[in-house]
Design a protein around this motif. Structure first.
Motif, PDB file in Angstrom:
ATOM      1  N   GLU A   1      45.538  49.655  47.371  1.00 51.63           N
ATOM      2  CA  GLU A   1      46.471  50.559  48.029  1.00 51.63           C
ATOM      3  C   GLU A   1      46.212  50.694  49.525  1.00 51.63           C
ATOM      4  OE1 GLU A   1      49.168  51.670  46.747  1.00 51.63           O
ATOM      5  OE2 GLU A   1      48.699  50.760  44.820  1.00 51.63           O
ATOM      6  N   GLN A   2      44.970  50.504  49.964  1.00 55.39           N
ATOM      7  CA  GLN A   2      44.662  50.651  51.384  1.00 55.39           C
ATOM      8  C   GLN A   2      45.237  49.523  52.226  1.00 55.39           C
ATOM      9  OE1 GLN A   2      43.117  53.357  52.797  1.00 55.39           O
ATOM     10  NE2 GLN A   2      43.254  54.225  50.744  1.00 55.39           N
ATOM     11  N   SER A   3      45.146  48.300  51.728  1.00 59.60           N
ATOM     12  CA  SER A   3      45.607  47.141  52.503  1.00 59.60           C
ATOM     13  C   SER A   3      46.960  46.623  52.039  1.00 59.60           C
ATOM     14  CB  SER A   3      44.579  46.003  52.399  1.00 59.60           C
ATOM     15  OG  SER A   3      44.504  45.522  51.067  1.00 59.60           O
ATOM     16  N   GLY A   4      47.302  46.873  50.779  1.00 60.67           N
ATOM     17  CA  GLY A   4      48.521  46.299  50.211  1.00 60.67           C
ATOM     18  C   GLY A   4      48.302  44.944  49.580  1.00 60.67           C
ATOM     19  N   LEU A   5      47.087  44.438  49.648  1.00 63.61           N
ATOM     20  CA  LEU A   5      46.777  43.125  49.085  1.00 63.61           C
ATOM     21  C   LEU A   5      46.845  43.182  47.557  1.00 63.61           C
ATOM     22  CD1 LEU A   5      45.877  40.371  50.294  1.00 63.61           C
ATOM     23  CD2 LEU A   5      43.525  41.064  49.842  1.00 63.61           C
ATOM     24  N   THR A   6      47.541  42.216  46.957  1.00 66.56           N
ATOM     25  CA  THR A   6      47.705  42.175  45.505  1.00 66.56           C
ATOM     26  C   THR A   6      46.998  40.964  44.919  1.00 66.56           C
ATOM     27  OG1 THR A   6      49.832  43.314  45.598  1.00 66.56           O
ATOM     28  CG2 THR A   6      49.360  42.086  43.600  1.00 66.56           C
ATOM     29  N   PHE A   7      46.182  41.201  43.919  1.00 71.35           N
ATOM     30  CA  PHE A   7      45.479  40.133  43.211  1.00 71.35           C
ATOM     31  C   PHE A   7      46.150  39.902  41.864  1.00 71.35           C
ATOM     32  CE2 PHE A   7      42.477  42.192  45.989  1.00 71.35           C
ATOM     33  CZ  PHE A   7      41.773  41.149  46.570  1.00 71.35           C
ATOM     34  N   GLY A   8      46.148  38.663  41.413  1.00 79.22           N
ATOM     35  CA  GLY A   8      46.638  38.338  40.085  1.00 79.22           C
ATOM     36  C   GLY A   8      45.479  38.208  39.120  1.00 79.22           C
ATOM     37  N   ILE A   9      45.591  38.824  37.953  1.00 80.00           N
ATOM     38  CA  ILE A   9      44.578  38.697  36.904  1.00 80.00           C
ATOM     39  C   ILE A   9      45.279  38.222  35.646  1.00 80.00           C
ATOM     40  CG2 ILE A   9      42.844  39.907  35.527  1.00 80.00           C
ATOM     41  CD1 ILE A   9      42.489  41.810  37.883  1.00 80.00           C
ATOM     42  N   LYS A  10      44.752  37.194  35.017  1.00 80.55           N
ATOM     43  CA  LYS A  10      45.440  36.599  33.876  1.00 80.55           C
ATOM     44  C   LYS A  10      44.456  36.190  32.789  1.00 80.55           C
ATOM     45  CE  LYS A  10      46.988  33.295  36.488  1.00 80.55           C
ATOM     46  NZ  LYS A  10      47.709  32.096  36.965  1.00 80.55           N
ATOM     47  N   MET A  11      44.993  36.025  31.579  1.00 83.58           N
ATOM     48  CA  MET A  11      44.221  35.459  30.480  1.00 83.58           C
ATOM     49  C   MET A  11      44.949  34.233  29.945  1.00 83.58           C
ATOM     50  SD  MET A  11      42.388  37.204  27.164  1.00 83.58           S
ATOM     51  CE  MET A  11      43.772  37.303  26.035  1.00 83.58           C
ATOM     52  N   MET A  12      44.205  33.148  29.824  1.00 80.67           N
ATOM     53  CA  MET A  12      44.747  31.890  29.337  1.00 80.67           C
ATOM     54  C   MET A  12      44.023  31.514  28.048  1.00 80.67           C
ATOM     55  SD  MET A  12      46.762  30.973  32.003  1.00 80.67           S
ATOM     56  CE  MET A  12      46.994  29.204  31.850  1.00 80.67           C
ATOM     57  N   SER A  13      44.707  30.764  27.171  1.00 80.78           N
ATOM     58  CA  SER A  13      44.109  30.290  25.922  1.00 80.78           C
ATOM     59  C   SER A  13      44.073  28.776  25.881  1.00 80.78           C
ATOM     60  CB  SER A  13      44.911  30.796  24.722  1.00 80.78           C
ATOM     61  OG  SER A  13      44.853  32.195  24.626  1.00 80.78           O
ATOM     62  N   ASP A  14      42.985  28.248  25.348  1.00 77.95           N
ATOM     63  CA  ASP A  14      42.843  26.808  25.126  1.00 77.95           C
ATOM     64  C   ASP A  14      42.457  26.617  23.659  1.00 77.95           C
ATOM     65  OD1 ASP A  14      42.086  24.148  24.942  1.00 77.95           O
ATOM     66  OD2 ASP A  14      41.255  24.096  26.961  1.00 77.95           O
ATOM     67  N   SER A  15      43.436  26.299  22.822  1.00 80.40           N
ATOM     68  CA  SER A  15      43.182  26.185  21.385  1.00 80.40           C
ATOM     69  C   SER A  15      42.289  25.002  21.044  1.00 80.40           C
ATOM     70  CB  SER A  15      44.515  26.070  20.631  1.00 80.40           C
ATOM     71  OG  SER A  15      45.256  24.962  21.102  1.00 80.40           O
ATOM     72  N   LEU A  16      42.347  23.918  21.836  1.00 79.03           N
ATOM     73  CA  LEU A  16      41.516  22.745  21.564  1.00 79.03           C
ATOM     74  C   LEU A  16      40.044  23.057  21.745  1.00 79.03           C
ATOM     75  CD1 LEU A  16      43.615  19.901  23.249  1.00 79.03           C
ATOM     76  CD2 LEU A  16      43.433  20.455  20.810  1.00 79.03           C
ATOM     77  N   ARG A  17      39.714  23.855  22.763  1.00 81.46           N
ATOM     78  CA  ARG A  17      38.316  24.212  23.022  1.00 81.46           C
ATOM     79  C   ARG A  17      37.926  25.533  22.359  1.00 81.46           C
ATOM     80  NH1 ARG A  17      40.155  21.962  27.886  1.00 81.46           N
ATOM     81  NH2 ARG A  17      38.903  20.211  28.660  1.00 81.46           N
ATOM     82  N   ALA A  18      38.892  26.192  21.744  1.00 82.28           N
ATOM     83  CA  ALA A  18      38.650  27.504  21.126  1.00 82.28           C
ATOM     84  C   ALA A  18      38.075  28.475  22.148  1.00 82.28           C
ATOM     85  CB  ALA A  18      37.725  27.370  19.923  1.00 82.28           C
ATOM     86  N   LYS A  19      38.695  28.453  23.331  1.00 84.77           N
ATOM     87  CA  LYS A  19      38.235  29.300  24.426  1.00 84.77           C
ATOM     88  C   LYS A  19      39.404  30.117  24.975  1.00 84.77           C
ATOM     89  CE  LYS A  19      33.893  27.758  25.403  1.00 84.77           C
ATOM     90  NZ  LYS A  19      32.713  28.584  25.642  1.00 84.77           N
ATOM     91  N   LYS A  20      39.047  31.259  25.565  1.00 85.48           N
ATOM     92  CA  LYS A  20      39.980  32.033  26.361  1.00 85.48           C
ATOM     93  C   LYS A  20      39.385  32.206  27.757  1.00 85.48           C
ATOM     94  CE  LYS A  20      42.237  34.555  22.602  1.00 85.48           C
ATOM     95  NZ  LYS A  20      43.533  33.877  22.753  1.00 85.48           N
ATOM     96  N   TYR A  21      40.234  32.298  28.749  1.00 86.89           N
ATOM     97  CA  TYR A  21      39.795  32.356  30.135  1.00 86.89           C
ATOM     98  C   TYR A  21      40.388  33.585  30.816  1.00 86.89           C
ATOM     99  CZ  TYR A  21      38.640  27.506  29.141  1.00 86.89           C
ATOM    100  OH  TYR A  21      38.131  26.361  28.577  1.00 86.89           O
ATOM    101  N   ILE A  22      39.548  34.325  31.487  1.00 91.13           N
ATOM    102  CA  ILE A  22      40.006  35.436  32.326  1.00 91.13           C
ATOM    103  C   ILE A  22      39.782  35.025  33.773  1.00 91.13           C
ATOM    104  CG2 ILE A  22      39.634  37.839  32.993  1.00 91.13           C
ATOM    105  CD1 ILE A  22      38.759  38.407  30.137  1.00 91.13           C
ATOM    106  N   ALA A  23      40.838  35.056  34.556  1.00 93.27           N
ATOM    107  CA  ALA A  23      40.776  34.579  35.933  1.00 93.27           C
ATOM    108  C   ALA A  23      41.369  35.605  36.892  1.00 93.27           C
ATOM    109  CB  ALA A  23      41.522  33.253  36.072  1.00 93.27           C
TER     110      ALA A  23
END
Length: 292
Positions: free
Chosen positions: A243-265
């Motif tokens: 709120e101070q700068s107005g800068l917006t970050f994106g946060i997401k979760m992705m799935s990889d079924s082949l590796r049986a992994k999830k990713y938070i970025a």
């Protein structure tokens, strides 16, 4: 059944992480910015208004077309995409509590911001100021920098110092600065190790600076723009705003079924552009250490 995390809860935790990292986001305030949570694509252009130095106009008749200042509309390409990602198994994800999530997001935000600062500072067009003594950066150096900037015709308002951790530490140990805070019971310099403002400069410590003491800048030295980018391929994607700068970050979760992994970025979409009209026009000083 695959483990999921409620993005609304992540948004709350991410907001706490961003609020805690406010000092790391603050250096962007030293420049002319156009930050928004509006959606934009990577590579698109955003206009940034940059105010030039205002001078009075003297005339026998009132004519407001005779201006004494300029506003540059600088086009900035959103061609920078900095992100940090971590992978989890379903079991690991299921055991991820709010405290651990906050620490994860703080770490990702720090890395993303450090990369963004490096990109921004590399775009500056600078002239050099060399500290007056080896292994020292003092209040007298600040006065000399102040004088040099005035000689170059840079405005006195809006001046900022972006300092390396080494330079900030040296300033904290400067006798003139430490004495000035001695009579105060609580102070950011003594209590928090931060010099907020001194000699007409807003001061920011920037961990990404390692090759010099830092930079003295005015807002018109650099145009910076940022936008939020959603991701249809993600399990979910949220934008979290400082709120101070107005800068917006994106946060997401992705799935990889082949590796049986999830990713938070965590990611930041932004762009920078030097404003100086020519390579010999200085709107920033690079502060170097004196030779030993």
């Amino acid at each position: 059944m695959a483990t999921t995390i409620d993005p609304a809860l992540v948004a709350l935790v991410a907001q706490k992480a961003i609020d805690a990292l406010g000092p790391s986001i603050a250096p962007f305030r030293a420049f002319s910015t156009n930050f928004s949570d509006e959606v934009a694509d990577v590579g698109s252009s955003v206009g940034v208004n940059v105010l030039g130095r205002a001078t009075p106009v003297t005339s026998g008749t009132v004519d407001y077309t005779q201006t004494g200042g300029t506003v540059s509309h600088v086009s900035v390409s959103l061609n920078q995409r900095q992100y940090a990602s971590a992978d989890f198994t379903d079991i690991q994800l299921a055991s991820l509590n709010d405290s651990t999530m906050e620490q994860l997001l703080k770490g990702q935000l720090r890395e993303v911001l450090a990369s963004a600062h490096s990109v921004a500072l590399a775009a500056l067009q600078t002239t050099e100021y060399t500290a007056s003594a080896s292994n020292a950066f003092t209040f007298n150096d600040l006065l000399a920098i102040r004088k040099q900037m005035s000689t170059l015709g840079l405005p006195t308002e809006g001046r900022s110092l972006l300092l390396s951790p080494d330079a900030n530490t040296l300033l904290l140990g400067d006798e003139t600065i430490s004495r000035s805070f001695a009579s105060r019971v609580v102070d950011t310099a003594l209590g928090e190790g931060v010099v907020d403002r001194i000699a007409g400069f807003d001061c920011y410590e920037v961990s990404a600076i390692s090759d010099c003491y830092g930079y003295a800048v005015v807002p018109s030295a650099l145009a910076v723009a940022s936008r939020y980018l959603p991701d249809d391929a993600a399990d979910w994607c949220i934008g979290v705003r400082d709120e101070q700068s107005g800068l917006t970050f994106g946060i997401k979760m992705m799935s990889d079924s082949l590796r049986a992994k999830k990713y938070i970025a965590t990611e930041l979409i932004f762009g920078v552009a030097a404003v100086a009209a020519s390579s010999d026009e200085t709107r920033a000083l690079k502060i170097s250490a004196a030779a030993v």
